[in-house]
Design a protein around this motif. Structure first.
Motif, PDB file in Angstrom:
ATOM      1  N   VAL A   1      -4.657   3.941  -6.845  1.00 24.81           N
ATOM      2  CA  VAL A   1      -5.601   3.666  -5.759  1.00 24.81           C
ATOM      3  C   VAL A   1      -6.989   3.403  -6.323  1.00 24.81           C
ATOM      4  O   VAL A   1      -7.672   2.456  -5.917  1.00 24.81           O
ATOM      5  CB  VAL A   1      -5.638   4.837  -4.762  1.00 24.81           C
ATOM      6  CG1 VAL A   1      -6.741   4.627  -3.734  1.00 24.81           C
ATOM      7  CG2 VAL A   1      -4.297   4.982  -4.059  1.00 24.81           C
ATOM      8  N   ARG A   2      -7.413   4.236  -7.272  1.00 27.85           N
ATOM      9  CA  ARG A   2      -8.742   4.053  -7.867  1.00 27.85           C
ATOM     10  C   ARG A   2      -8.831   2.717  -8.612  1.00 27.85           C
ATOM     11  O   ARG A   2      -9.860   2.029  -8.553  1.00 27.85           O
ATOM     12  CB  ARG A   2      -9.057   5.220  -8.797  1.00 27.85           C
ATOM     13  CG  ARG A   2      -9.195   6.552  -8.071  1.00 27.85           C
ATOM     14  CD  ARG A   2      -9.634   7.652  -9.025  1.00 27.85           C
ATOM     15  NE  ARG A   2      -9.664   8.942  -8.352  1.00 27.85           N
ATOM     16  CZ  ARG A   2      -8.718   9.871  -8.462  1.00 27.85           C
ATOM     17  NH1 ARG A   2      -7.664   9.661  -9.245  1.00 27.85           N
ATOM     18  NH2 ARG A   2      -8.823  11.013  -7.811  1.00 27.85           N
TER      19      ARG A   2
ATOM     20  N   VAL B   1     -11.930   8.785  -4.242  1.00 28.61           N
ATOM     21  CA  VAL B   1     -11.744   7.473  -4.846  1.00 28.61           C
ATOM     22  C   VAL B   1     -12.980   7.076  -5.652  1.00 28.61           C
ATOM     23  O   VAL B   1     -12.877   6.619  -6.791  1.00 28.61           O
ATOM     24  CB  VAL B   1     -11.453   6.408  -3.769  1.00 28.61           C
ATOM     25  CG1 VAL B   1     -11.402   5.008  -4.382  1.00 28.61           C
ATOM     26  CG2 VAL B   1     -10.150   6.718  -3.055  1.00 28.61           C
ATOM     27  N   ALA B   2     -14.155   7.261  -5.065  1.00 25.91           N
ATOM     28  CA  ALA B   2     -15.394   6.869  -5.734  1.00 25.91           C
ATOM     29  C   ALA B   2     -15.708   7.756  -6.935  1.00 25.91           C
ATOM     30  O   ALA B   2     -16.312   7.304  -7.907  1.00 25.91           O
ATOM     31  CB  ALA B   2     -16.553   6.907  -4.743  1.00 25.91           C
TER      32      ALA B   2
ATOM     33  N   ARG C   1       0.914   6.249  -3.337  1.00 28.15           N
ATOM     34  CA  ARG C   1       1.588   7.451  -3.818  1.00 28.15           C
ATOM     35  C   ARG C   1       0.955   7.972  -5.106  1.00 28.15           C
ATOM     36  O   ARG C   1       1.263   9.076  -5.549  1.00 28.15           O
ATOM     37  CB  ARG C   1       3.070   7.146  -4.079  1.00 28.15           C
ATOM     38  CG  ARG C   1       3.865   6.788  -2.830  1.00 28.15           C
ATOM     39  CD  ARG C   1       5.252   6.303  -3.205  1.00 28.15           C
ATOM     40  NE  ARG C   1       5.957   5.739  -2.045  1.00 28.15           N
ATOM     41  CZ  ARG C   1       7.044   4.989  -2.129  1.00 28.15           C
ATOM     42  NH1 ARG C   1       7.561   4.716  -3.331  1.00 28.15           N
ATOM     43  NH2 ARG C   1       7.616   4.513  -1.043  1.00 28.15           N
ATOM     44  N   ASP C   2       0.104   7.170  -5.716  1.00 29.16           N
ATOM     45  CA  ASP C   2      -0.496   7.505  -7.009  1.00 29.16           C
ATOM     46  C   ASP C   2      -2.012   7.333  -6.904  1.00 29.16           C
ATOM     47  O   ASP C   2      -2.509   6.224  -6.749  1.00 29.16           O
ATOM     48  CB  ASP C   2       0.080   6.577  -8.081  1.00 29.16           C
ATOM     49  CG  ASP C   2      -0.414   6.904  -9.487  1.00 29.16           C
ATOM     50  OD1 ASP C   2      -1.484   7.525  -9.620  1.00 29.16           O
ATOM     51  OD2 ASP C   2       0.271   6.525 -10.454  1.00 29.16           O
TER      52      ASP C   2
ATOM     53  N   PRO D   1       0.799  -1.229   0.000  1.00 25.65           N
ATOM     54  CA  PRO D   1       0.000   0.000   0.000  1.00 25.65           C
ATOM     55  C   PRO D   1       0.828   1.273   0.000  1.00 25.65           C
ATOM     56  O   PRO D   1       0.461   2.255  -0.658  1.00 25.65           O
ATOM     57  CB  PRO D   1      -0.828  -0.114   1.291  1.00 25.65           C
ATOM     58  CG  PRO D   1      -0.897  -1.558   1.568  1.00 25.65           C
ATOM     59  CD  PRO D   1       0.379  -2.146   1.077  1.00 25.65           C
ATOM     60  N   GLU D   2       1.952   1.280   0.725  1.00 29.91           N
ATOM     61  CA  GLU D   2       2.717   2.515   0.797  1.00 29.91           C
ATOM     62  C   GLU D   2       3.285   2.921  -0.559  1.00 29.91           C
ATOM     63  O   GLU D   2       3.632   4.088  -0.769  1.00 29.91           O
ATOM     64  CB  GLU D   2       3.848   2.389   1.822  1.00 29.91           C
ATOM     65  CG  GLU D   2       4.782   1.221   1.598  1.00 29.91           C
ATOM     66  CD  GLU D   2       4.374   0.000   2.413  1.00 29.91           C
ATOM     67  OE1 GLU D   2       5.268  -0.779   2.782  1.00 29.91           O
ATOM     68  OE2 GLU D   2       3.166  -0.174   2.680  1.00 29.91           O
ATOM     69  N   VAL D   3       3.365   1.968  -1.498  1.00 28.37           N
ATOM     70  CA  VAL D   3       3.781   2.291  -2.870  1.00 28.37           C
ATOM     71  C   VAL D   3       2.577   2.693  -3.707  1.00 28.37           C
ATOM     72  O   VAL D   3       2.586   3.712  -4.395  1.00 28.37           O
ATOM     73  CB  VAL D   3       4.516   1.086  -3.508  1.00 28.37           C
ATOM     74  CG1 VAL D   3       4.805   1.358  -4.986  1.00 28.37           C
ATOM     75  CG2 VAL D   3       5.804   0.788  -2.747  1.00 28.37           C
TER      76      VAL D   3
END
Length: 521
Positions: free
Chosen positions: A420-421, A461-462, A415-416, A410-412
């Motif tokens: 994530v989406r 995100v949504a 960053r973007d 997750p920590e990588v």
């Protein structure tokens, strides 16, 4: 005292005053006019002239510090949940947020960020103290006071003209009103919890002749239907599922519910659904549990069902569960998972559903089961995403180990925002596939499945800031079709114009809708 020092001190206070309470472009925030700035500076100078400079300095510093803390809390809450921070109800979220961030960005990174934030906060507090000290030491002569008064009048005029910003006074007043309204709402909620038209009613849920599974799919909201990025994937999954479920002889009806929360706090939606009251914050949650109100699972127990909660996210004591009407609570450690965790997610959804069958859905003549199942594979941080395996290979879960260790941590990924989406979209799709495959697995003797989202994902995100989530009923037609009276449409994809039901109506709709004729009136 130089003009440069006065200007610098005024700028420090100005920057704190224009700090936004909701996400906005930095340029937009910096162009705002704070009409109270000249009044604060004038007040500091006047108090100094009256020999009360230190008192003014302390008062203004504390006031500005409290204002900044509230605004920063609002910024965080708006980004995560799409609503401002409520000091009466949201303080309990700090610990839960810390745990989630630890799993998302990593403990060392979080501690480093926290240390940096503390240092920054201390620096800002010192800067404000210094700035107030500069103006507290300013003893204005008549001309200086007139100039500052003129500046105050100009600032108020600009703000009032619509060219600027109305300032912090309306914001502070709104927060005070929120505090008062929340306290009043809590009092009213306690009274509502004691009023229950269905307490002791006969015939509720008599029509149900099989197991009932209330399955919450984490972060499954309206975005899966209306936001192109997500819908392009999820609607195709639902279309295929609709065909497969129909071919297997299962009936389906679907619609939308308005959830009490966004971006997190799933338990508020669970409680709203079960208790038939709008529970939008932690204080309301505690008030309803303490009231003794009979929720959906209390009524199911009284109707002769075995009741249970399957909660794979629960890793610590959960005393609230004992007051929700569950005969049995299966937390993460009770489900028998021996595989690797998927970061914050303790186990994949397919294992949770398989464990429900293994531990609760028996064929030994026991009463029918009425269970709440919380699926969490689509919970943030959304990586890595599992894949379905044949059900007879699920076993103790070690079959998922390679999946749990795959891909970037997750920590990588975090960053973007685009990554994530994508991860969120993939995770929800997996959860839907798991539920659909489970329904097909039991198509010959289907339970009644009430599948619903708990809340939308966080708005960024949504891509949708509405509170709506989807609800699907899947099972035998003689039960599913009763939901036509609720306004649910046939199939898995409700029309965009479908009326949105408040989630707090569901308890009574279920109790009456599956009851005898007398209980439906």
């Amino acid at each position: 005292m130089t003009a440069a020092r006065l200007l610098a001190a005024g700028l420090v206070i100005h920057l704190l005053l224009i700090l936004p309470a909701a996400p906005m472009p930095a340029a937009q925030a910096l162009l705002r006019v704070a009409p109270e700035l000249p009044l604060i500076l004038l007040g500091l100078a006047c108090l100094a002239g009256a020999g009360m400079g230190m008192a003014g300095r302390v008062l203004v510093t504390l006031g500005l510090a409290l204002l900044a803390v509230q605004k920063i809390a609002d910024l965080a809450m708006m980004s995560a949940f799409g609503r401002p921070f409520n000091v009466l109800t949201d303080t309990a979220l700090i610990g839960a947020g810390w745990d989630l961030l630890t799993d998302t960005v990593g403990g060392p990174a979080l501690w480093a960020a926290t240390a940096g934030s503390v240092v920054a906060a201390a620096g800002i507090l010192w800067a404000v103290w210094w700035a107030c000290g500069v103006w507290s030491g300013r003893r204005l002569a008549g001309r200086g006071r007139l100039e500052l008064a003129a500046l105050a009048a100009l600032s108020v005029t600009v703000a009032g003209s619509g060219m600027g910003w109305t300032g912090n006074a309306p914001y502070a007043l709104a927060r005070a009103k929120l505090f008062s309204k929340t306290a009043q709402d809590l009092r009213q909620l306690k009274a509502l919890a004691a009023q229950d038209d269905l307490a002791g009613a006969a015939g509720l849920m008599e029509a149900i002749d099989r197991d009932v599974l209330v399955i919450f799919v984490e972060s499954y909201g309206r975005a899966s239907f209306d936001v192109t990025f997500h819908a392009s994937r999820h609607l195709e999954t639902l279309r295929r599922a609709q065909q497969r479920l129909g071919d297997a002889g299962l009936a389906m009806r679907s619609g939308f519910l308005a959830a009490p929360t966004r971006g997190g706090q799933s338990w508020l939606s669970h409680a709203t659904f079960a208790n038939g009251l709008w529970i939008a914050d932690q204080a309301r949650y505690g008030a309803v549990l303490a009231s003794g109100r009979q929720g959906l699972f209390h009524h199911a127990r009284r109707a002769g069902f075995r009741t249970a909660a399957v909660m794979p996210a629960i890793t610590q004591p959960w005393p609230e569960g004992d007051r929700m009407g569950f005969d049995r609570i299966l937390a993460a450690g009770d489900l028998g998972y021996r595989g690797q965790p998927f970061n914050w997610v303790t186990m994949p959804d397919q294992f949770t559903l398989a464990a429900t069958d293994r531990l609760l859905r028996t064929s030994d003549g026991s009463p029918h089961l009425f269970a709440q199942i919380a699926l969490i594979s689509s919970h943030a941080p959304w990586v890595p995403v599992p894949q379905l395996v044949p059900w007879d290979q699920v076993s103790a879960g070690t079959v998922f180990d390679a999946m749990a260790l795959a891909g970037d941590p997750p920590e990588v990924v975090w960053r973007d925002r685009d990554r994530v989406r994508h991860a969120y979209r993939d995770a929800v799709d997996y959860s839907l596939e798991a539920v659909i495959d489970y329904a097909l697995l039991h198509a010959d003797d289907p339970p009644l499945m009430i599948v619903l989202g708990d809340h939308q994902a966080t708005p960024w995100v949504a891509g949708d800031d509405r509170p709506d989530v989807a609800i699907h009923l899947i099972g035998p037609a003689h039960l599913v079709d009763r939901a036509a009276d609720w306004g649910l449409a046939p199939g898995l994809i409700p029309p965009a114009s479908q009326k949105v039901l408040p989630m707090d109506r569901m308890r009574d709709l279920i109790l009456r809708g599956f009851g005898d004729k007398a209980s439906q009136t």
